[in-house]
Every structure is written in structure tokens, then in C-alpha cells.
Design an enzyme around this catalytic site. Sequence first.
Site, short mmCIF file in Angstrom:
data_model
loop_
_atom_site.label_atom_id
_atom_site.label_comp_id
_atom_site.label_asym_id
_atom_site.label_seq_id
_atom_site.Cartn_x
_atom_site.Cartn_y
_atom_site.Cartn_z
CB CYS A 1305 -0.93 0.00 1.20
SG CYS A 1305 -1.85 -1.54 1.38
CG HIS A 1542 -2.04 4.71 4.47
ND1 HIS A 1542 -1.84 4.63 3.11
CD2 HIS A 1542 -2.21 3.43 4.90
CE1 HIS A 1542 -1.88 3.36 2.74
NE2 HIS A 1542 -2.11 2.62 3.80
CG HIS A 1583 -6.26 1.05 0.84
ND1 HIS A 1583 -5.27 1.66 0.09
CD2 HIS A 1583 -5.60 0.39 1.82
CE1 HIS A 1583 -4.09 1.38 0.60
NE2 HIS A 1583 -4.27 0.61 1.65
#
EC number: 2.3.1.86
Length: 1887
Positions: A1305, A1542, A1583
Site C-alpha cells: 500500500c 493514509h 483503498h
Amino acid sequence: MKPEVEQELAHILLTELLAYQFASPVRWIETQDVFLKDFNTERVVEIGPSPTLAGMAQRTLKNKYESYDAALSLHREILCYSKDAKEIYYTPDPSELAAKEEPAKEEAPAPTPAASAPAPAAAAPAPVAAAAPAAAAAEIADEPVKASLLLHVLVAHKLKKSLDSIPMSKTIKDLVGGKSTVQNEILGDLGKEFGTTPEKPEETPLEELAETFQDTFSGALGKQSSSLLSRLISSKMPGGFTITVARKYLQTRWGLPSGRQDGVLLVALSNEPAARLGSEADAKAFLDSMAQKYASIVGVDLSSAASASGAAGAGAAAGAAMIDAGALEEITKDHKVLARQQLQVLARYLKMDLDNGERKFLKEKDTVAELQAQLDYLNAELGEFFVNGVATSFSRKKARTFDSSWNWAKQSLLSLYFEIIHGVLKNVDREVVSEAINIMNRSNDALIKFMEYHISNTDETKGENYQLVKTLGEQLIENCKQVLDVDPVYKDVAKPTGPKTAIDKNGNITYSEEPREKVRKLSQYVQEMALGGPITKESQPTIEEDLTRVYKAISAQADKQDISSSTRVEFEKLYSDLMKFLESSKEIDPSQTTQLAGMDVEDALDKDSTKEVASLPNKSTISKTVSSTIPRETIPFLHLRKKTPAGDWKYDRQLSSLFLDGLEKAAFNGVTFKDKYVLITGAGKGSIGAEVLQGLLQGGAKVVVTTSRFSKQVTDYYQSIYAKYGAKGSTLIVVPFNQGSKQDVEALIEFIYDTEKNGGLGWDLDAIIPFAAIPEQGIELEHIDSKSEFAHRIMLTNILRMMGCVKKQKSARGIETRPAQVILPMSPNHGTFGGDGMYSESKLSLETLFNRWHSESWANQLTVCGAIIGWTRGTGLMSANNIIAEGIEKMGVRTFSQKEMAFNLLGLLTPEVVELCQKSPVMADLNGGLQFVPELKEFTAKLRKELVETSEVRKAVSIETALEHKVVNGNSADAAYAQVEIQPRANIQLDFPELKPYKQVKQIAPAELEGLLDLERVIVVTGFAEVGPWGSARTRWEMEAFGEFSLEGCVEMAWIMGFISYHNGNLKGRPYTGWVDSKTKEPVDDKDVKAKYETSILEHSGIRLIEPELFNGYNPEKKEMIQEVIVEEDLEPFEASKETAEQFKHQHGDKVDIFEIPETGEYSVKLLKGATLYIPKALRFDRLVAGQIPTGWNAKTYGISDDIISQVDPITLFVLVSVVEAFIASGITDPYEMYKYVHVSEVGNCSGSGMGGVSALRGMFKDRFKDEPVQNDILQESFINTMSAWVNMLLISSSGPIKTPVGACATSVESVDIGVETILSGKARICIVGGYDDFQEEGSFEFGNMKATSNTLEEFEHGRTPAEMSRPATTTRNGFMEAQGAGIQIIMQADLALKMGVPIYGIVAMAATATDKIGRSVPAPGKGILTTAREHHSSVKYASPNLNMKYRKRQLVTREAQIKDWVENELEALKLEAEEIPSEDQNEFLLERTREIHNEAESQLRAAQQQWGNDFYKRDPRIAPLRGALATYGLTIDDLGVASFHGTSTKANDKNESATINEMMKHLGRSEGNPVIGVFQKFLTGHPKGAAGAWMMNGALQILNSGIIPGNRNADNVDKILEQFEYVLYPSKTLKTDGVRAVSITSFGFGQKGGQAIVVHPDYLYGAITEDRYNEYVAKVSAREKSAYKFFHNGMIYNKLFVSKEHAPYTDELEEDVYLDPLARVSKDKKSGSLTFNSKNIQSKDSYINANTIETAKMIENMTKEKVSNGGVGVDVELITSINVENDTFIERNFTPQEIEYCSAQPSVQSSFAGTWSAKEAVFKSLGVKSLGGGAALKDIEIVRVNKNAPAVELHGNAKKAAEEAGVTDVKVSISHDDLQAVAVAVSTKK
């Protein structure tokens, strides 16, 4: 000559020819002339693999012998052994043989005409048949499949194209378009199918290749085609529809023999269905269509066969229709009986009861009928509305809790701050004062620090708005300090309003709320209520009247009793004095208003609102209460009633005084509801209850509010109320609730009282406000229905039930001293209006509670307060009556706004009234005197009628006047005054950053920044783009920042999703240019796009339920898995091809039998006991939602070809589109343009991915395992670096560094870090960075197994919609939401960006990655990225001087002077060096050495700039990388305005990330009260793993360039645990700031990957360059923006945004040369217009030694040639940046007006001044006179330019005098300069 001799000679000739060809030089032209001309050869045969020589011979014949042969009548044949074997061997064609045999078959007699007549009917019925057999079609002559069709199909199938799109004239090499792997696959398939293949078949046209194959082709299908057909049947046909069945059908339906069947099946192979056909009928229909296609290809007529089949079928059907049903029954009767007997025997043997099910069915049927009867009865008795209405809706899981007032206080402050700064609020009005009260109600230490920081850092010099915000802020800070420990209060400062109805001249009725003239605030409103009005006046005598009667009675009595005259006089005087006193007394003057101690009566708020804000904390002391002003004879509009002994409720002055005084206190000082627990129902939007709710929250209460329409819109509404009004300590809990449901009532109260441990609230209610109701209009007695009964249940029955449940809960807990006050919603409507069902009865029945309170046992648990609610305007029940409210008030009645009525009701919750209720039930009349209006219904009807009549009259007059006007003045008389509506047009912009005027830039950036930085080590972002759930970066930003699409956004999204396309041409016979609907082709105007498509766009964009069509049919509701099963009994056989059957045998061995089916060549396969099967099963997976690219997104829309789309993984398409858009955002429309500025090795690609091509991986593993068709080169598409490879192959053709980060990620931030390092290391000057990842079922399932993602089913249970399932930083966050897409940035050296003139969106000031600590959990969040703030503090008292920009600038200036001296010395030394070089080489020597000196000087300067500008903080333990990165641009840690988190919406990450950012800020000394504003983009996008950081980076750049900070709109309630992080703010709405200087982006990935990047506003780069360079850059960017805009719009219109490159920018011959010359650059080809490398520009001397170098070398050469024995030479070098042209004093002191005029007119003003200054210095040095010091002015030395002649020197004043004294007669000077420095050489001549 004998044949054998001829054969032998031919053999010898051939051998000799071959020997000659191999042994001798090729003389083929001469050879051809010999056998074509000398021998007139007619048949030429080439022996070889391909027709090479034959082709040459054919060309020779055409060009040279065509007329020759015609003259001699020669017919020549040119043949090749490899393709013309039939002609060479004279082999006859099989069709010719068949034609010869045909006559023999035609011996049967021809049918007579009579045959067409109908046959006579049969004499008796035909025998009964079981079914009508399908008649066979007339058979068509068989023909084996030709190699051409087979070849055509195999190639088309492999290329996934139709036969029509594969021309047989092309070669395989042409068709595959350079895809070597596909070409190899095709050749392999052909080899497998045909056996051997000719040499280089890929270069042979398909038609020729087919002819070659036909020679050896047997006509039977080969291995490859058989395998493909077998796969087609097994994967796309319905169960049981085998290849045998298919062939049989083709034979019987169409009369096709086996060869023809092969042809049809091959055609079917090239038209394979997308999915398995559902039924046998579908399969037959498919075969029918394929048969027709085959017939059209080979030219066969199927109509006769079809008609024969149809006719025969019809005859069979007719025969079947004549079967006798009785006879059929008689025949089959015995069979049925026998079958039934056998069944019964078996049942008895198995001890089964065959009738048991029937008996159970009958019993169940009776039960169902009974239940249905009960339901029917209930429906009939209660009515459908009632039955449906009582359905339960309450759920504990759906309860929404809002309690984060600590966060919303800061958000409210910032919103207020920026609204004032932007001029939205220009003065401190009531709204601002109200907001100030809300802020004060949430006052705490953190909030005060927050205000102090922002107000102390507000620069008042920026304008009036800043002055206003500072003044207000300072007052607010003092206020908050004063109320820090004070309970929050409800205080409404809004102006009371009244109704206003108007009818304009056209008859339009308008209603509005207008401020009341004499009632400007609530304290005056209370006074008005206390005074009442004429209509509320009681028929009681006044004091004067009473005294008059007393006087008369005493006088009469005195007359009777003979009272003395003196006594009479005294009495008369007393009476007179008393009357005078009454007349003048103020004690009972009803007009006297309340007096406040120490305060003026005049409304301070209307005079000076800022003073009002300052006075808010001060409590007003009321010296004279409002109750003292109540007239004795008048009943107040608001009052309390008391029950009389007779049972009536009468006005009570004493109780009313208590109530009104309480209202007055609330109006002046507010009232607190701290620690009050309240339940309120019926508080929907626009209701009185909603206003009551606001007041309760403002006063600090904890409230449960119910809603019958639970949805995201409703919960968002309540959240907005809490965010605005929620005070410290307050809580709002929203629950779904149906007040008509008994179960809901009980469940709700149990939820409130149940303990937190059991999932309840653990509250004890203090107040209940049950205001829920439904309207009943037009329902009179005869129409009382189920709706009325249900309404009665809501408004009466369940209110009682609710009270009972509360009583039960309190009693169960022993609560006897804390009764809950119930505010009963009473009504003055006791049937007054009529036609309202059971509304009146419901309200009247509530009055029984006043008696039951005394008579029943719940007085200790509940108190009762009835509120008779008056005419309240604007509510759902009363809004229709708004227009007559003004008329009602003219009768003396007071109607109320919702705020006023809420204020009245909240007054009933004051301690005084609460205490009254505990003694006895209270009846509050809030009716406004409405009860005193006689015949109210008739009066309101009259008012409405009058309004309507007036409206109609005015409307008629208006129409008549208009008609008259037209008659008199003509129809067009008003044309000039007609309103013209301007229709909006979409204008999609590329949003290049705004470039401010240079002076404004210099006000932002520190002055010392200019010239301080090495711009080659400053990395900037020049373009960015993305493909994501919301389309592009532009459309995502619109949704992120504003929550909706603009017209442009809708147009772009509609284009992206394929709803619209552009049309330019004729449409329905008329020319049309514009958008059209993609389906209907109807025109669509720009303005209509939003209305027409926005709903569909929103439904199919963003985070939503997974759409299977986007993911190969993946449906998480039926997640496919397989399970191994052992066969326990032999199974029925099935058909398969020979190859497949053998494979079954190979796997299962003796557990399977296979046998060939002779008729078809297929095999029968029978699985035996013990064989293993893998059987699919479906799992109901619970991750049903994801962030998906917009439905309809198609790479073809952007211009990517079908070939590429079919070849690559979908993620590659996302990347290609993103890269193209990023280049366009950079203003680069042709990527080859980069090579005008950099070498091909200096463009790198550092983008990466977490998983890469997951679709390819799925194909490799799952599809390959299932033996589904998968491209053979699928492996290459799965590699993570393949996406970058395609970018290079199709777009940029660079040979620079390629680095592929894999950081899960955190990939994108890692990519930026690698890209920055790559450029700083000198390996590249431009880099593509970013990340990308896809969404597929495999990853979704595994993330779900890790419990990392949001569980959709649980979210649905909690009442969440897909759009709100990603909720970072909230109390209820529950896992991240997967998404897919790509994000790309173009980064490059700032120096290069300025030269190219590309837009600069931001500076990458820092990029870093870090790992975490020892552990055992790969995904566990860590804090390793804290190391970017690593900084040693210990006991060091003073900060490093390197943080002081002035200090660093000073060091750089010193170093620049040293470099200047070094260059001057070196240039002077060149004279001596040149003398040692031969004269013929001196010029070359000087050129090269001058260039070397320049390079070295530039290198030294960059090193100095790097040391003091860019890298001063590196390796310094006292300066953190984060601090140093900001300090490079003169920024501090306080200037970091935004942190893009994030923010994955997981419990662990959001807390860990907040703690990390907070600790960074704290450690680096960020000021208290200055939190970074958190941006949580994933609330919107989900995401995307690898793309996450790239999308965040794009958002950060958009924040920098717009000043807009998007809020996290899903942040309904920020987690309490995050309150401890004082340096982070969590906004839920967008903030428009006055500018953001720097943004932090943090990213965390599985596998110990943490990353952070800092981007800084580009203004700080522009502050580092000169004005000349900036202005030059602005001009370049402007031009580039125009060209990019044009390219982008053309790309959208013509679907050509993506233009793939067919060739590299160099030829194959130049490839190596280009690679080996670092200075090779492209230039525009004059013929093609394309950018290419030219051989002239490779290893060119001009590319190294430029004009400036030549000029400087020439000056040095001239200097060496000058005879200076009696003169002097002066050399001077000046860095361009060292001349400060902004310093007017310096300029005027050292330059003459003529020099200033000349230099100011030059393109580069600073360079011109530097050259002139350098010349002055050189002249001075050449004079050889004594210096007057470094500060001496040089104005006396003037450099004169006349026209374009060389510069001349004129000396004045002291300079002239000194020269004359030194004997100087002449001075010559030469000047040259480049971007770095100016060089001047002066030579003086003496006498």
C-alpha cells in the site's frame, strides 16, 4: 526426343543451374534474358521453399517482356514447387472429378409437375405415433473443409477477431502487429493442425499460405481445431448438447454432411458466445446462425434444404395432430397401472408410505388457509395501512452516536475564520454571534490555544477582512477563557420573524419570513408574549372601573347615613388623588419593558455587534422581571394554566409569571441542559422538534432522537446539527424507530436503560418529548380508516405505552427521585378545523394523563407537562397555511416561527417549570390566543378565498394589459426587454497552476531564496493523472472537494462512461456538431448532460456494490470454489474429443472407460466408481462493496487499440491512460518532445505496484487450471514491471533507468522516493512515478480472511450505505475498502522544468521510506517513519545557524566571489597557455578550454548552492530531515498546513498514524494550537493499495494550487481516542483557506513499509529565480497550456488522447549512435513534422560548444593577439544572479540613464546588467589605476551601444581623469554571457 532422355537432360540442366548459382556470382538478370528471350521458355518452375526467383521472374516479365510476349502470342507460367504442386504435376481438382461423375447419378426420372399437388387424404387414421419425428432436410453435396477456411478461423480465433476483420491478403506478421509471442502461438497452432509448415509462413499472405497447406491437407480437422471445438462445446453449450448432438442437428435441420458440418463448427469457433448458452433452443438457434454464415462464406444455398425440412416437419405435425386421444389413453393405461403397482411394491419393501407427503400437504394446506384467513381478517379489520404501519424498524446496531464536539469546535472556528477572510461574512451579524455562542459552549484549553495561535498569526496589513477576524477572534478568546468552567447554555440570538404574504401585479402569491419591527430579539419577544393582545383581554373590570363602583357605593351610603361635608370633601380628595396616581403610575403600565441592571434598554446587537460578542459571557441581572408587566386584565400569549375544582384549566397568573420569567432569563442569559438525558421523537427536518433538538444540544444535553426514515441523508442531517450546535458534554444518538410499533417502543426504552455492557446506553431519562405524528387531512367521520387509527396509535396509544415502559425501567432500578418530565404535544384544535381524522381525539385523550398522574402509581417516575402548541409556520403540518398567517395575525393572534415555538417548549424544561411539574401536572398554553378566534375555520377559508380572488383579478388584469399592449404596439414590442437565458456550455480545463505576478511571489517567498538553490537538485511535479473510481484526477477532485460534479465534471464522466460521444457531421439529415447519446444517437446539449446522466453516473462510480461485469462475472454472493469428491457409483457416459478422452484416461486410469463413437469420431467417456471429481460450489462472501472504476470505462475511448486491449492486463490500460493524461497535464502532447531537452537515457520510469497484473495471474492459475482459453503469453502480463514496459514500448521509447518498487500500500510514496533519488543521483532528469493495483476476487477474499477489510453484511446491519463504508478516523471505522486504479506523476529537475516551460504543480521537498521494529505480524502498523523527524535536542541552547537563511545566503555570496575570482584568473591564464599552442590550433584550444572553465565554474557554483541551499541539513543530527526540507524554502514546521493521511479506516492504522504525525509535530516544536489539518481521501475513493499514495499526492498538489482542503465527509463522529493528538484536526467539511504552503503525505504498506513525502507550493521555487527568468517561464507555460488544451479537447472529441508510437525517434541505423552520444537531441523533421534524431546532430561539436563559449574564446584570442606592452588588459566575470536589479539605488549609482534604458529593454534584463557591470569592471582593470575601494561607483565608465555595433567605452569624470593621467588613449571591450555568468575582456591602449 524420348521422354526418359528429356527427363535426364532436365535433371542435368537443373543440377548445372544450381551448381552455377552456388559457385558463381549471381547474374540472374542475364540468366532470365537467356531462357525468356533466347529460348522463349513458357514454363518456369522454381525449386525452393518460397517463390523468390519466381517473383523476380514475374516482375521481369511484366516490366520487360509483356509487349514482347503479346507480339509472339506467348503464354508463360511461372510456378514454384512450394505452392504450385498441382499445376506442376497436373493434379486434377477433386471438384472437377465430382463434376464428371455427376451425370451418372442423374439416371432417376425427373419429378412430374403433378408431384407438387397435395396427396389424397388417407382412408383411415394412421397408427398412433409417440411423437412427430423431425423430418430430415434435403442433403447438400458434401465438401471437405478447405485449408483456407481452417487457416482463416485459427488465425481469427487466436487474434480474438471476427473473420471479416482478418483479410486473407495480409501476412501473419502484419496481423499480429509486432507481438512476437502471439505470432509464435499461431505458428505453433498451425504446425499442430497441418503438420509441417513452409519456411517463413509468417511472411506469406494467408491466401498463399492456404494454398500451400491445401496441397497436403486431407480435409479432416486436425488436433488444434478439434481441441478448440471440444472446448467450445464443453464450455459454451448447455448440458447434454454434445458435439454428436450438434452434428446430428446440422444434418437433420440443414442437410449438411460431415464435411459441411466441420465448416459450420469452424465458423462457430470464430463466433464463440460470450457465456454458456442457457438452453438447447439457444444452442440450436446459435448453430442456425452459424450455418447461415457458413453458407454465405462458401456460397451454398440452404433455403432448399430448410424448406424441405420445414415442409416435411409440417406434414409430420399434421399427422401428429390427427392422433386419437382416447386410443392413446387406452394403449398407455396398462403401462401406467403396471408402473404404479411396481412403485407400491418397492415402497412396501422399503417400508415407505407413498401417501405420507400428500397427507402432510393437506394438513399444511389447512394450516396455511387458517393463517391466511386470520391475516385476511386482520387486514380487513385493521386495514392495510395500519398493518403495514406497525412494522418494526428499531435496531440497536443502527444507532449512530455523535459526541465529538471537541473536534467540531475547531472546525467551526476555522470555517468562521476563513469565511470572514474571504468576505463571505463581511460583518458580525446575528449568525456570527450565534456561532460565537456555539464556540463558547465548547470552550476548552485546546480550543483556546487553537484560537490564540491563529489570531496571533493573522496579518492585519492584508486588509479589512483580516482586521475584522483579528478583532472578533481576540474577543472570542477572552469570552472562551471566561466561560471555560461554565456550563454550556442554549441561547438564541436570531431575530424573531413574522409572516408576510404579497401578491405581485401578475397575480403571483409569495410568502416570506420578515423580521418584526418592534421585536428584534427573544427578550423583546418574551415581553410581547407577556403583554398579550386585545384578543386575549379578559372581560374583567379595570382598577379604575372598580374604584368608580366603590366610590359610587360609598357616596350612596354616605347620603343615607348623613356623613359630614368635611368628611365628604376628604373622601372626594382621596378619590381624586388615587385616580391621578393610577393614571401616572408605572407599576402597572403594560408598555414598560423589562429593565436590566447596568444595561441600556436599546438593543446593543443592532448598534455594534462586535461589542455584543464581547459581552456574551456577561450575565444580565434583571431588576424588573417580565412578569411584573403582565396586564391584570389580559392573558399573555404564552401562559400556564391551573386546574380548577370544576375540572377546567384556567389561566394562572402566578404560574405564568414563573414560566415567563424563566423564558426571560433564557433569552438574556441562556439556559443549560447539562447532564439532562432526553428522548425526542418527531424531530424531522423542518419540524419544531428539530429546533428543540438544536437547543438541547446547545445547552449540553444528551439526547436520543428517533427517525422513521432512517437513511444516510437523515443521519447526515442530524450529524450536521450536532456538528454545529453540540456543546461540550453533549451527545446525540440517532436510532431508527417506528412510534406506531409496540415492539419498537419497548425495544427503544430497553436500549436506553440497558447497560453499556449489554449494548445499551445505560441512561436514565430526564425528559421525553414524543412529538411524532402523521398528517390526516380531508378525513371526516364517514372516512375514518386504518390510517386514522394508525395515527391515533402513534399520537396516543404508544405515547402512553412509551411512558409505561419508562416507568417500568425506573421502577426496576429503584429510581424514585428522578422522574422524567414528559412534554405532551397538545393542540388547540379540538375539532375546530374538522376533516382531520382522529387528530383531535388523540390530543384530547392525552389530557387524561393529568388526572391519572394523581390516580395511578407512576408519579415518582414520570411528570406531565402538556404543551398546547399554537399556529407554527413552516412545519410539515402547517406549511400550506403560511400564506394566511399574516391575515390571522391581523386578528390579534400570534403565530410562531419554528424557532420561537422551540424556545417556548425549551422554556418548559427550565428548573422552575420542572419543579412545578413534580408537584402537579402543568398545562402550558403556547397558543398565541388562537383559541379566542371565533369560527376559525370559516375565517381561514375567507382569508384564503380573498387571496385567491385578488390573485386571479391581478392575473387577469395583467394578461389583459399585455394583450392590449401588443395590439397597440405590435407583437415584437417587448422583444428588447425579453429575458434571454444564457445556456451554460461545458469548458473542461486542464487546471494549470495559477502563476502570480512576480512581486506577489516575492512577498510570499523569502528574499534570500533567490539564487540560493541548485535547481538541478530541486525536484518538481509537472504533471499528474489518475484512473480511479471517480474517473480522472479532475473529476475525483470535484467530488472530493465539493461533493458534487460541475457541468464540466458531468460531461467528462459521461464521456468516460460511454454515455455520450462526439458527433461532427450530418445527423438525421441536418449538420450537427456536439455531443450525442451513445445509444440513441440523439443530440445532447451541454446543459442537459448533468440532468440526464448524473444519476446514472453517481450510481456507477465510486464505492459501490461490486458490479460483476467489471470483474469477469465475479459475484461475491456466489463466490466460486471447488471441492474434491470421490465417485461412489459409475456415472452416465458423456462425449469428448479423442484428445480429451485420452487425457481423462491418463488422469484416472482404470477409474474411467473410454470408447470411440464410430459415427462421429468422438469418444464416449464413463467415469467409474473411485474416480475423483472437483465440483464447483458457491460461497456467500461478505465483502460485497469496493471502489471500482466507473462502469463503462473503456481504454478504447482514449484511443488505445483493440489489439493492445486484448493483449495486456487491465491494470496496464489504467497505467497507459494515466501516463498519457499526466503528460498532457505537463503540457507535453508528444512525449518525444522531452528529447529536445534531455538524452533518451535521462528519462526514467520508477512506477510500481503492489501485486501487478492480477487478472493475468488469475488467468495463469485459475483459468488455466479450469482449462479455459488463456493467451499463451499471459505470464509476461503478470510481471509488475510489464506495465512500465508497455509505457515505454507504446509511448516514450526511452533508454533511461527503470525501477519497479513493490511496497504494497506504500508503493506510490516509495516510487516518489526512488524517483527523487534517481534524479538526484544524476541517472535521470525526468521520471515517471506512481503506483497502480487492480481489484479481483482473489485479493478481496484473502483480505477478508485477514479481517482487514470492511464486512459489508455487518455494515448493512448497521444501516450503512456502500458510500459510507469507508470511514477513516471515526468511532465506527471497521476495516478498509478495497479499490482499483492507477495514479501517475511526472517529476523532473526544476531547472529543466523552467527551461521546458512545463507547469509546476509542486516541489517534492522530501521523500522517505522507513521500516519498523521486530515483530511477527506483517501488516501490523508501525512508527518507523517517525525517523523523518529525528533530531538531537539534548541541552543545546541555540539552533543551528544553518536554519537561518540569511546566514546561508551570506556563505553562498562569499563562495560566489571566490568562484568569480577563480574564473577571472583562469581566463587570464589562458593567454599564457595559448602561447604554447601552435597558432593553427589556438582557436580550437581556446574553445575547448573556455568551455571547460565554464563547466567547472558552473560545477563549483552548483556545489556551493547544494551545500548552502539544498543539502545544508543532511548529516546534521540537530536538523531533522523534515525540518531541513521545509527550511530549504524558508519554511518552518508551523508552515506544514495539511497532512494527507493514509487513513485506511482500520482501528489500528488511524490511531497509529495520528500518533505518529502528532509526535513528529511535537518533537519538532510545532506551536501549540496549530494542528495540521488531516485529509482522509479514502473516505471517497477506497483503498487502491499501490495507487493510494499517488492519488494522495495528486490531491495534495490540488490542495496546494487551490487552497481548498477537502473534508472527510464520512467522518460523522471522530473517535474519542484521537482527541489526545492535539496536533491533528479532523475536518468533515471542505475548508477554503487563504493558501497552503506545504502538505505531508504519509503511506503505510503491509510488510513494514512506511513512507512520507512533503510537497511545497511552487511559489517558493519561483522565489528562487530572477524576474526575467520567471517572466520567460510564464510565457512558455501560457503557450504550452494553449496547445495542451487544444490537444486534450481534440483527443476527447476524436477519441485520440492516447496516440501510440509506431517507431522510435531514431532509425535502426542510428540507434547505437543515439545511445552513445549524451548530447544527442531530437529535431523536427521538415517532411513528416515528427520529432526525430538526425545524424547531423549526433556527436556534433555545436552541441557541446555553444555560441557563448565561442564568443568568450574569441575575446580571449583577441586578448592574446593584442600588443599590450604599452597598454593593459582587464578580465572580469560576474555571476548573473549576483546583480540585484531590484536595488534601484545600486542601479542608479552605477549605470547611466542610457545604460539603464538599454538593459531594461533586453529580453533578460538581469543578464544585460550583469554583462554591462562586468564590462565596467574589466575596463577599470585594464586602466591599471589605483582602485577607490569596493564601494566606488562605476557610473563614470559608460558602455555605449550604437545600433548593433560592438560595445564602445566612454569615460567620464574621475574615470576619464584617471585614464588621462595613466596615458590611456583608447579602451576596447568585449562582452559575452550565458545563463550562468557574464564575461568581459577590456584592452586599453596607451600613448
